[in-house]
Each structure stands twice: as C-alpha cells, then as structure tokens.
Design an enzyme around this catalytic site. Structure first.
Site, mmCIF file in Angstrom:
data_model
loop_
_atom_site.group_PDB
_atom_site.id
_atom_site.type_symbol
_atom_site.label_atom_id
_atom_site.label_comp_id
_atom_site.label_asym_id
_atom_site.label_seq_id
_atom_site.Cartn_x
_atom_site.Cartn_y
_atom_site.Cartn_z
ATOM 1 N N SER A 133 49.053 3.031 34.752
ATOM 2 C CA SER A 133 48.064 3.982 35.243
ATOM 3 C C SER A 133 47.804 3.669 36.703
ATOM 4 O O SER A 133 47.950 2.523 37.135
ATOM 5 C CB SER A 133 46.758 3.846 34.461
ATOM 6 O OG SER A 133 45.716 4.568 35.082
ATOM 7 N N TYR A 174 40.633 -1.572 30.803
ATOM 8 C CA TYR A 174 41.740 -0.620 30.955
ATOM 9 C C TYR A 174 42.534 -0.919 32.221
ATOM 10 O O TYR A 174 43.762 -1.037 32.182
ATOM 11 C CB TYR A 174 41.184 0.805 30.992
ATOM 12 C CG TYR A 174 42.252 1.861 31.127
ATOM 13 C CD1 TYR A 174 42.961 2.288 30.005
ATOM 14 C CD2 TYR A 174 42.548 2.441 32.357
ATOM 15 C CE1 TYR A 174 43.942 3.258 30.111
ATOM 16 C CE2 TYR A 174 43.526 3.414 32.466
ATOM 17 C CZ TYR A 174 44.222 3.818 31.346
ATOM 18 O OH TYR A 174 45.201 4.780 31.456
ATOM 19 N N LYS A 231 46.465 -2.206 32.392
ATOM 20 C CA LYS A 231 47.489 -1.413 33.087
ATOM 21 C C LYS A 231 48.109 -2.188 34.249
ATOM 22 O O LYS A 231 49.288 -2.029 34.547
ATOM 23 C CB LYS A 231 46.902 -0.079 33.547
ATOM 24 C CG LYS A 231 46.489 0.820 32.380
ATOM 25 C CD LYS A 231 47.657 1.085 31.429
ATOM 26 C CE LYS A 231 47.285 2.101 30.360
ATOM 27 N NZ LYS A 231 48.432 2.501 29.549
#
Length: 151
Positions: A39, A53, A57
């Site tokens: 991401s 998160y 990533k």
C-alpha cells in the site's frame, strides 16, 4: 507459476507463509513470479492513525525486495504493487461519508479514487512474460499521490 500475496493489517505473516510455501515449487521449475500487495501507506505512513496497517505494508515492501535478491538466481521474480485509495469494501470505512470521500479524492492529483481495475492492470503488466527483467520493484498505483502534489 504465479502467486499473489496480500497481507492485511491483521495477517502480516500471510505474505511470508505464502511465499515460503510456493517458492520451493517455483525453484524446481527455475521460474516464477510473485507479486505482493502492499500500500502507499507502507511507503509514506498513514494519516488515518492505522499504525499496524502501515507497518505491515512496509514489511511487505521489505520482504519483497529481500526475496527478490534471495531468489533471483533461481529464476523467481518478486515485485509488489502499492495502491493508493481504491474503491473497495475494505476502503468503505475510510470513505464512509461524502466529506471523507471528497477529502480523499482531493489528495489524489488525478482527482479520483482508484478502481480495482487500475490495480489489476498493474498486476497484469508485472505478470506478463514480456516483463522478464523486472524484479524487486514496488509499483505505486496511486493516482499520483506519492509523487505529485495535488492542485
């Protein structure tokens, strides 16, 4: 042989385990392509306070580059795609109202959110047999978010 791995914030080991399982089969064939989904948050961090998160990533990016170096002599290519905000069910919690969606659109220089097809085209390009000399790369598919300032 092709594989695509995706590490969600709750499963950051998924990419590692998938690659650990499939890489030996690819080594026997002396070829293969693995594309991991990261991401843009793994490159830049996240303003939405989702530290787990972003960290997961970023780990996918580091893993992809290290695996590319490790497995290159076995003919296996590792790359990653790092999307920006893509209109998916997973993004719905961040795009829950018109104001939030408008703010996200305004952050992207191309003036729109990504669509799943945008990411699929990047994956298709990386999986193409014509791209046999691309490994260890992270392709940002983010409407210019990581490279260009919006107006």
């Amino acid at each position: 042989v092709h594989a695509a791995g995706q590490a969600a914030s709750g499963r950051p080991r998924a990419v590692f385990h998938l690659c650990q399982t499939i890489a030996p089969h690819m080594m026997n064939q002396r070829s293969g392509r693995i594309i991991n989904i990261s991401s843009i948050a793994g490159r830049r961090g996240s303003i939405f306070g989702d530290v787990h998160y972003s960290s997961a990533k970023a780990g996918v990016i580091g893993f992809t580059r290290s695996a590319a170096a490790t497995y290159a002599s076995s003919g296996i290519r590792f790359n990653a795609v790092a999307p920006g905000m893509v209109r998916t069910p997973a993004a719905a919690r961040l795009l829950g109202n018109e104001k939030a969606e408008a703010a996200s659109v305004a952050m992207h220089p191309l003036g729109r959110l990504g669509e799943p097809a945008d990411v699929a085209m990047a994956l298709s390009w990386l999986l193409s047999p014509d791209q046999s000399w691309v490994t260890g790369q992270v392709m940002d598919v983010d409407g210019g978010l990581s490279a260009v300032r919006p107006r």
